[in-house]
Design an enzyme around this catalytic site. Structure first.
Site, mmCIF file in Angstrom:
data_model
loop_
_atom_site.group_PDB
_atom_site.id
_atom_site.type_symbol
_atom_site.label_atom_id
_atom_site.label_comp_id
_atom_site.label_asym_id
_atom_site.label_seq_id
_atom_site.Cartn_x
_atom_site.Cartn_y
_atom_site.Cartn_z
ATOM 1 N N GLU A 1 7.459 68.775 37.590
ATOM 2 C CA GLU A 1 8.451 68.295 36.619
ATOM 3 C C GLU A 1 9.280 69.455 36.080
ATOM 4 O O GLU A 1 8.826 70.598 36.067
ATOM 5 C CB GLU A 1 7.737 67.589 35.460
ATOM 6 C CG GLU A 1 7.061 66.301 35.848
ATOM 7 C CD GLU A 1 8.021 65.258 36.411
ATOM 8 O OE1 GLU A 1 9.114 65.086 35.843
ATOM 9 O OE2 GLU A 1 7.684 64.622 37.425
ATOM 10 N N LYS B 1 17.598 50.088 26.217
ATOM 11 C CA LYS B 1 18.281 50.578 27.426
ATOM 12 C C LYS B 1 18.242 49.579 28.580
ATOM 13 O O LYS B 1 19.271 49.280 29.180
ATOM 14 C CB LYS B 1 17.652 51.903 27.870
ATOM 15 C CG LYS B 1 18.209 52.376 29.199
ATOM 16 C CD LYS B 1 17.853 53.802 29.510
ATOM 17 C CE LYS B 1 16.488 53.967 30.084
ATOM 18 N NZ LYS B 1 16.259 55.348 30.524
ATOM 19 N N ASN C 1 39.222 18.325 21.665
ATOM 20 C CA ASN C 1 37.826 17.930 21.891
ATOM 21 C C ASN C 1 36.948 18.116 20.661
ATOM 22 O O ASN C 1 35.824 17.664 20.630
ATOM 23 C CB ASN C 1 37.235 18.733 23.058
ATOM 24 C CG ASN C 1 37.321 20.229 22.824
ATOM 25 O OD1 ASN C 1 38.210 20.699 22.113
ATOM 26 N ND2 ASN C 1 36.424 20.974 23.420
ATOM 27 N N GLY D 1 4.116 58.863 27.923
ATOM 28 C CA GLY D 1 4.446 59.305 29.272
ATOM 29 C C GLY D 1 4.222 58.227 30.321
ATOM 30 O O GLY D 1 3.562 57.211 30.066
ATOM 31 N N THR D 2 4.798 58.476 31.502
ATOM 32 C CA THR D 2 4.734 57.475 32.576
ATOM 33 C C THR D 2 3.297 57.209 33.032
ATOM 34 O O THR D 2 2.958 56.086 33.396
ATOM 35 C CB THR D 2 5.582 57.926 33.783
ATOM 36 O OG1 THR D 2 5.246 59.291 34.087
ATOM 37 C CG2 THR D 2 7.071 57.854 33.497
ATOM 38 N N TYR E 1 45.136 23.440 27.255
ATOM 39 C CA TYR E 1 43.708 23.601 27.008
ATOM 40 C C TYR E 1 43.007 22.319 27.428
ATOM 41 O O TYR E 1 43.328 21.229 26.942
ATOM 42 C CB TYR E 1 43.418 23.881 25.526
ATOM 43 C CG TYR E 1 41.932 23.828 25.270
ATOM 44 C CD1 TYR E 1 41.087 24.762 25.871
ATOM 45 C CD2 TYR E 1 41.357 22.833 24.493
ATOM 46 C CE1 TYR E 1 39.713 24.695 25.684
ATOM 47 C CE2 TYR E 1 39.974 22.766 24.309
ATOM 48 C CZ TYR E 1 39.171 23.700 24.912
ATOM 49 O OH TYR E 1 37.809 23.636 24.760
ATOM 50 N N ARG F 1 19.270 58.036 24.471
ATOM 51 C CA ARG F 1 20.555 58.593 24.903
ATOM 52 C C ARG F 1 21.645 57.542 25.093
ATOM 53 O O ARG F 1 22.817 57.862 25.230
ATOM 54 C CB ARG F 1 20.365 59.400 26.189
ATOM 55 C CG ARG F 1 19.896 60.816 25.896
ATOM 56 C CD ARG F 1 19.909 61.655 27.128
ATOM 57 N NE ARG F 1 18.795 61.337 28.004
ATOM 58 C CZ ARG F 1 18.778 61.564 29.311
ATOM 59 N NH1 ARG F 1 19.831 62.078 29.902
ATOM 60 N NH2 ARG F 1 17.720 61.268 30.036
ATOM 61 N N ASP G 1 14.967 51.071 34.649
ATOM 62 C CA ASP G 1 16.329 51.612 34.508
ATOM 63 C C ASP G 1 16.892 52.118 35.833
ATOM 64 O O ASP G 1 17.837 52.884 35.869
ATOM 65 C CB ASP G 1 16.337 52.742 33.462
ATOM 66 C CG ASP G 1 15.452 53.917 33.869
ATOM 67 O OD1 ASP G 1 14.838 53.875 34.951
ATOM 68 O OD2 ASP G 1 15.373 54.885 33.086
HETATM 69 C C1 UD1 Z 1 10.383 60.551 35.718
HETATM 70 C C2 UD1 Z 1 9.456 61.329 36.665
HETATM 71 C C3 UD1 Z 1 10.285 62.292 37.501
HETATM 72 C C4 UD1 Z 1 11.375 61.528 38.239
HETATM 73 C C5 UD1 Z 1 12.219 60.744 37.268
HETATM 74 C C6 UD1 Z 1 13.157 59.828 38.017
HETATM 75 C C7 UD1 Z 1 7.372 61.507 35.472
HETATM 76 C C8 UD1 Z 1 6.486 62.403 34.692
HETATM 77 N N1 UD1 Z 1 8.496 62.041 35.889
HETATM 78 O O1 UD1 Z 1 10.905 61.509 34.807
HETATM 79 O O2 UD1 Z 1 9.474 62.961 38.423
HETATM 80 O O3 UD1 Z 1 12.171 62.450 38.954
HETATM 81 O O4 UD1 Z 1 11.398 59.899 36.449
HETATM 82 O O5 UD1 Z 1 13.965 59.145 37.123
HETATM 83 O O6 UD1 Z 1 7.025 60.372 35.743
HETATM 84 N N2 UD1 Z 1 8.492 55.109 30.397
HETATM 85 C C9 UD1 Z 1 7.581 54.295 29.775
HETATM 86 N N3 UD1 Z 1 6.674 54.858 28.931
HETATM 87 C C10 UD1 Z 1 6.625 56.189 28.662
HETATM 88 C C11 UD1 Z 1 7.568 57.002 29.314
HETATM 89 C C12 UD1 Z 1 8.486 56.442 30.182
HETATM 90 O O7 UD1 Z 1 7.584 53.081 29.974
HETATM 91 O O8 UD1 Z 1 5.775 56.605 27.886
HETATM 92 C C13 UD1 Z 1 9.460 54.499 31.319
HETATM 93 C C14 UD1 Z 1 10.900 54.698 30.883
HETATM 94 O O9 UD1 Z 1 11.341 53.577 30.116
HETATM 95 C C15 UD1 Z 1 11.621 54.767 32.213
HETATM 96 C C16 UD1 Z 1 10.597 55.358 33.161
HETATM 97 O O10 UD1 Z 1 9.343 55.145 32.569
HETATM 98 O O11 UD1 Z 1 11.968 53.489 32.700
HETATM 99 C C17 UD1 Z 1 10.814 56.839 33.418
HETATM 100 O O12 UD1 Z 1 10.672 57.548 32.239
HETATM 101 P P1 UD1 Z 1 11.538 58.823 31.875
HETATM 102 O O13 UD1 Z 1 11.129 59.318 30.564
HETATM 103 O O14 UD1 Z 1 12.965 58.529 32.096
HETATM 104 O O15 UD1 Z 1 11.009 59.853 32.985
HETATM 105 P P2 UD1 Z 1 11.758 61.120 33.491
HETATM 106 O O16 UD1 Z 1 11.552 62.222 32.537
HETATM 107 O O17 UD1 Z 1 13.129 60.788 33.888
HETATM 108 MG MG MG Z 2 14.573 59.151 33.332
#
Ligand code: UD1
Ligand code: MG
Length: 448
Positions: free
Chosen positions: A155, A22, A368, A79-80, A348, A15, A104
């Site tokens: 979520e 980012k 210079n 995913g996280t 300068y 985004r 971030d």
């Molecule tokens: C996540 C949380 C959500 C919270 C929100 C706050 C989960 C499932 N959800 O959602 O509850 O309210 O953050 O901002 O955790 N990242 C990775 N690898 C991945 C996915 C993400 O390193 O596979 C990193 C991203 O770079 C980022 C962070 O994890 O820094 C959060 O990921 P993002 O996809 O933004 O999660 P949200 O959907 O915002």
């Molecule tokens: Mg996020």
């Protein structure tokens, strides 16, 4: 309490619509991800690991090369939960607790993490950080149990997600290491996004008889950056907070909203900053100095009682001692001024060392660069450099000397000498009158 920190920064950040990853966008001159790295340092983490993506690995390693952090690569962003699982495998030092930060989310404070630590010390295996949002958002939602316990995080787009305002999940988590390491392997991706949600761990913990709780902070502390607009909002927050801090410490600003600072700007009390001044990184200003409007300063040390600008451009490697004046349309780069020296107009000054009480006249150019290499000019104490002079480096102008205006100087000047290097002036008596007459005749205004 011993803590290791995991910083999640593998997301592509699509985004942002930018070729820069980012978390390598900057706020106040500092990479987004560096805010979390600094926080992990501040809380004395035993080990810090940054989860990067395949595409972002090299740039992130380079950006953080000054920091003592490790990296692990998450090849596919599943995913996280998956990201934390990979990081946990790569942590070498076994600490009792593990902190999960985002690359971030730059404004989480040490105080907040301390509050989370003290909840963990009370025996909670998981401590999440949340905030009460004033507006509807797309963050995960806390489901609370009795006595400040947390039983689930829902979520967006998942069953149970409500449209009403409620407690939002910041994503920051402090967990007991052995328990998160065990439960993380059990997270499934049976949800609408087919992702491994770290947040599922709350429900799993409750099921296994572990207790989760939360700490609340202000909404703007959890501000995350996902788009250029959010980056600008984060920048504004940083600048507003920084301006307030400076004013509270005794810095006067006539129009604070027009001045911009870097994360590491130091300005001592008694200074005045006029409107529209920009501080790049690495600037320190000692007390009672005035920075006039439209100046742009970076990588510079400025002493007490100096006067800078208006319209001064001061570039990295510059040191200005006390009572120095650098005036309008003067550019200074990699140069030092000893106390009381001045360059007030249109000059300068690059790669130079200037002694005490020396005056650099209007329009002086320190030449210079010879097209290939940079050379240094040394100007002594009590030197007077006349206006519109070219000082061709390498060059030394010794104490007490004078350089005549309009000179092009390329040989060293001995102490207390006058250096003059311009064609000798001739006055031809009466010649102007004759020329005028001739010109008028040619134009037919006077009879031949
Ligand atoms: C996540 C949380 C959500 C919270 C929100 C706050 C989960 C499932 N959800 O959602 O509850 O309210 O953050 O901002 O955790 N990242 C990775 N690898 C991945 C996915 C993400 O390193 O596979 C990193 C991203 O770079 C980022 C962070 O994890 O820094 C959060 O990921 P993002 O996809 O933004 O999660 P949200 O959907 O915002
Ligand atoms: Mg996020």
């Amino acid at each position: 309490m011993t803590v290791s920190t995991i910083i999640l920064a593998a997301g592509k950040g699509t985004r942002m619509r930018s070729p820069t990853p980012k978390t390598l966008h900057k706020i106040a001159g500092r990479y987004l991800v560096s805010f979390s790295v600094e926080l992990s340092k501040d809380i004395k983490s035993k080990e810090t690991i940054v989860v990067v993506g395949k595409e972002t690995e090299l740039d992130t390693r380079k950006a953080l090369s000054d920091h003592k952090v490790k990296f692990c690569v998450q090849n596919t962003q599943l995913g996280t939960g998956d990201a934390v699982k990979i990081a946990l495998k790569n942590l070498k030092i076994k600490t009792k607790h593990t902190l999960v930060l985002y690359g971030d989310t730059p404004f989480i404070t040490k105080g907040t993490i301390r509050r989370m630590i003290s909840r963990a010390e009370k025996g909670f295996e998981f401590v999440f950080l949340g905030f009460k949002s004033q507006t509807k958002n797309s963050y995960g939602q806390f489901k609370l149990g009795p006595k400040r316990t947390l039983i689930d995080i829902i979520e967006k787009n998942e069953p149970g997600y409500t449209s009403s305002k409620c407690f939002s999940n910041s994503g920051i988590l402090l967990a007991q290491s052995n328990i998160i390491t065990d439960l993380i392997t059990k997270i499934k991706s049976d949800n609408s996004k087919k992702e491994y949600y770290l947040t599922d761990i709350a429900k799993m913990a409750a099921k296994c008889g572990y207790s989760s709780t939360y700490v609340q902070c202000k909404e703007d502390e959890c501000l995350g950056v996902n788009s250029q607009l959010e980056l600008s909002i984060a920048e504004r927050k940083f600048q507003n907070d920084f301006r307030k801090k400076l004013m509270a410490s005794g810095v006067s600003m006539l129009s604070p909203e027009t001045c911009f600072f870097s994360y590491d700007t130091i300005i001592k009390s008694g200074c005045t900053i006029e409107p529209n001044v920009i501080f790049g990184t690495g600037v320190t200003v000692q007390s009672s100095t005035i920075i006039r409007s439209y100046s742009y300063i970076e990588g510079t040390q400025i002493g007490k009682h100096c006067q800078i600008g208006p319209f001064a451009r001061i570039r990295p490697g510059t040191t200005l001692s006390e009572k120095v004046k650098v005036g309008n349309f003067v550019e200074v780069k990699n140069a030092s001024f000893a106390p009381g020296s001045k360059a007030n107009h249109l000059s300068y000054i690059g790669d130079a060392k200037i002694g005490t009480n020396t005056n650099i006249g209007a329009g002086t150019i320190f030449c210079n660069y010879d097209g290939k290499n940079k050379h240094t000019t040394v100007v002594g104490n009590d030197v007077f450099v006349g206006s519109n002079t070219a000082l061709i480096a390498p060059l030394k102008i010794s104490d007490g000397s004078i350089v005549a205006a309009g000179s092009a100087i390329n040989r060293d000047v001995p102490p207390e000498s006058l250096a003059i290097a311009r064609p000798m002036q001739q006055n031809k008596i009466g010649l102007a009158k004759k020329i005028m007459l001739k010109l008028q005749k040619l134009a037919g205004k006077v009879k031949k």
